[in-house]
Design an enzyme around this catalytic site. Structure first.
Site, PDB file in Angstrom:
ATOM      1  N   SER A   1      -7.872   4.066   8.725  1.00 40.51           N
ATOM      2  CA  SER A   1      -8.528   3.915   7.424  1.00 40.51           C
ATOM      3  C   SER A   1      -7.790   2.885   6.569  1.00 40.51           C
ATOM      4  CB  SER A   1      -8.552   5.284   6.726  1.00 40.51           C
ATOM      5  OG  SER A   1      -8.886   5.165   5.362  1.00 40.51           O
TER       6      SER A   1
ATOM      7  N   LYS B   1      -8.674  -1.620   6.147  1.00 40.19           N
ATOM      8  CA  LYS B   1      -8.870  -2.267   4.847  1.00 40.19           C
ATOM      9  C   LYS B   1      -7.816  -3.346   4.604  1.00 40.19           C
ATOM     10  CE  LYS B   1      -9.000   1.885   3.124  1.00 40.19           C
ATOM     11  NZ  LYS B   1      -9.089   3.140   2.365  1.00 40.19           N
TER      12      LYS B   1
ATOM     13  N   ARG C   1     -14.626  12.874   5.549  1.00 41.17           N
ATOM     14  CA  ARG C   1     -13.299  13.495   5.754  1.00 41.17           C
ATOM     15  C   ARG C   1     -12.890  14.300   4.535  1.00 41.17           C
ATOM     16  NH1 ARG C   1      -9.644   8.766   6.739  1.00 41.17           N
ATOM     17  NH2 ARG C   1      -8.046  10.375   6.971  1.00 41.17           N
TER      18      ARG C   1
ATOM     19  N   HIS D   1       0.840  -1.201   0.000  1.00 43.41           N
ATOM     20  CA  HIS D   1       0.000   0.000   0.000  1.00 43.41           C
ATOM     21  C   HIS D   1       0.871   1.245   0.000  1.00 43.41           C
ATOM     22  CE1 HIS D   1      -3.699   2.263   0.589  1.00 43.41           C
ATOM     23  NE2 HIS D   1      -2.970   3.077   1.329  1.00 43.41           N
TER      24      HIS D   1
HETATM   25  N1  URA Z   1      -5.834   6.582   1.930  1.00 48.46           N
HETATM   26  C1  URA Z   1      -6.797   5.935   2.631  1.00 48.46           C
HETATM   27  O1  URA Z   1      -7.221   4.843   2.278  1.00 48.46           O
HETATM   28  N2  URA Z   1      -7.276   6.516   3.736  1.00 48.46           N
HETATM   29  C2  URA Z   1      -6.829   7.705   4.176  1.00 48.46           C
HETATM   30  O2  URA Z   1      -7.306   8.155   5.201  1.00 48.46           O
HETATM   31  C3  URA Z   1      -5.837   8.389   3.430  1.00 48.46           C
HETATM   32  C4  URA Z   1      -5.357   7.794   2.312  1.00 48.46           C
END
Ligand code: URA
Ligand code: CA
Length: 433
Positions: free
Chosen positions: A192, A196, A177, A91
């Protein structure tokens, strides 16, 4: 929606007020507020106020862990334990011209590591992997969970849209946000992303945490805080996680924008490509191989000799794309030129990202279409000597009415001066548990 109105165990206004005065929230309160927001019992304006209080006052490690767990509980978890290979995820916290995922996933597939990349679309001035791949005719981002497993089994790698059931609470919170100035917070970004990634079900995770002007958190100390929080969240939940802190002060590579970056990825998979993009791709590949227990494999030959390219073609074709199609080219281009002689001090990634976004490569709100041909070609790097009139950047798009505002954002992106600038290291630090 105040307490007493129903059977709710907590009063959201009380939680907002507590966070406003920098007091921490306990696990039951955090679980409740995420769950109640998900079912509509906490209103978006209340959640937004709480998020702003978190941006200002922060959350400690325990609160961040509880928030992550509450968000994961809002949806389903993926499972790749049935594959015959380790599944290692990757990521990036978001950059400008960060094309790395495109060559990296097929490279890992070619080396026997499965990469389930459940990706997103562009946010603000940063690009999204799915938008880039959608510039390939026929390529499909939306796959069912069964299709994800099928593509992974047959090609070793998959890059696709995260399903609606993967952390729906993040989707809803992110939408707030994005429009309330509450993105730039280490605990919120950490929860966040890691909710995931943990729900995504891989065996290991390599994080590319950006700092510099093009990053969500430009300051390296804040980026390190974010990396440390994410590595800890991963390790605490059994997902082995490593982070690299990498420089996003200048755009990565030369190409910024969807079809532009696909062309750059294909160049890299053909054994060429810009040196910084190759360096970062190989550094991330080594970390992924390490997590997969394949420490004796050098990834460089497979990138140069066509094995990664073969995997790319299989991956693109498995999702309906034509791997031999030429990416679309913009109808309009305009060159930004040096106004004086000088040495390039800086190429400001944020200005280039904003320019590319205004040219049409990004969207103003979720669901807007993007111009796949829009983007910027960066012709100079810090340290290059230029003369007045030399080309610095090329802006491209299909819609002529976007050109002026796009070029205006780019005009100050390249800083010229007399001194030779200090070279910056692309990979600054490594963060482990
Ligand atoms: N990418 C994400 O998935 N969440 C965030 O809060 C910032 C970047
Ligand atoms: Ca690039």
């Amino acid at each position: 929606m105040r307490a007493g109105a129903g059977a709710e165990p907590f009063d959201v206004v009380d939680l907002i007020t507590r966070k406003r005065f920098a007091r921490s929230l306990d696990r039951a309160e955090i679980d409740w507020v995420v769950e109640a927001f998900s079912r509509g019992a906490v209103a978006p304006e209340q959640m937004s106020a709480l998020l702003m209080a978190v941006v200002i006052q922060g959350m400690d490690a325990r609160e961040t862990r509880d928030l992550t767990a509450a968000m994961i509980a809002s949806g389903e978890r993926m499972d790749f334990t049935g594959l015959d290979r380790p599944a290692i995820d990757k990521h990036s916290t978001g950059g400008v011209g960060d094309t790395t995922t495109l060559p990296l996933v097929p490279l890992m597939a070619a080396l026997g590591v499965a990469v389930p990349q459940l990706s997103g679309r562009g946010l603000g001035h940063t690009g999204g992997t799915l938008d880039k791949l959608e510039s390939i005719p026929g390529w499909r981002a939306e796959l069912s969970n069964d299709e994800i497993i099928d593509v992974l089994r047959s090609t070793g790698g998959v890059i696709c849209a995260a399903g609606a059931d993967l952390v729906p609470a993040d989707r809803a919170m992110y939408a707030l946000r994005d429009v309330t100035g509450t993105v730039a917070s280490a605990p919120l970004i950490a929860a966040s992303i890691m909710s995931k990634k943990i729900a995504g079900g891989a065996d290991g995770l390599v994080l590319d945490v950006k700092f510099g002007s093009g990053a969500f958190l430009p300051d390296i100390d804040e980026a390190r805080e974010l990396a440390t929080a994410m590595v800890r969240l991963g390790s605490d939940s059994g997902l082995r996680t490593v982070a690299l802190l990498t420089d996003m002060d200048a755009p990565l590579g030369r190409a910024v924008g969807n079809a532009h970056e696909v062309r750059e990825a294909v160049e890299t998979l053909s054994g060429g490509g810009p040196a910084d993009l190759v360096e970062l791709t190989l550094a991330l590949a080594r970390e992924m191989l390490d997590l997969a227990g394949l420490t004796d494999i050098d990834p460089a030959p497979a990138l140069a000799d066509g094995r990664a390219m073969d995997a790319w073609r299989r991956m693109i074709a498995a999702q309906g794309g034509d791997p031999h199609a030429r990416p679309a080219v913009a109808r309009e281009t305009e060159t930004v030129r040096a106004t004086t002689d000088g040495i390039v001090q800086r190429v400001d990634a944020r200005a280039v990202g904003t320019g590319s976004w205004r040219l049409g490569a990004g969207r103003a709100k979720p669901g807007d279409p993007v111009d796949l041909t829009a983007g910027v070609t960066v012709l100079v790097r810090p340290g290059d000597r230029v003369r007045a009139g030399d080309p610095l950047l090329v802006a491209a798009c299909d819609a002529p009415e976007r050109m002026e505002r796009g070029v205006a954002a780019l005009a100050a992106a390249v800083e010229l001066g007399d001194a030779v600038p200090e070279p910056r290291r692309l990979i600054a630090e490594r963060v482990t548990a």
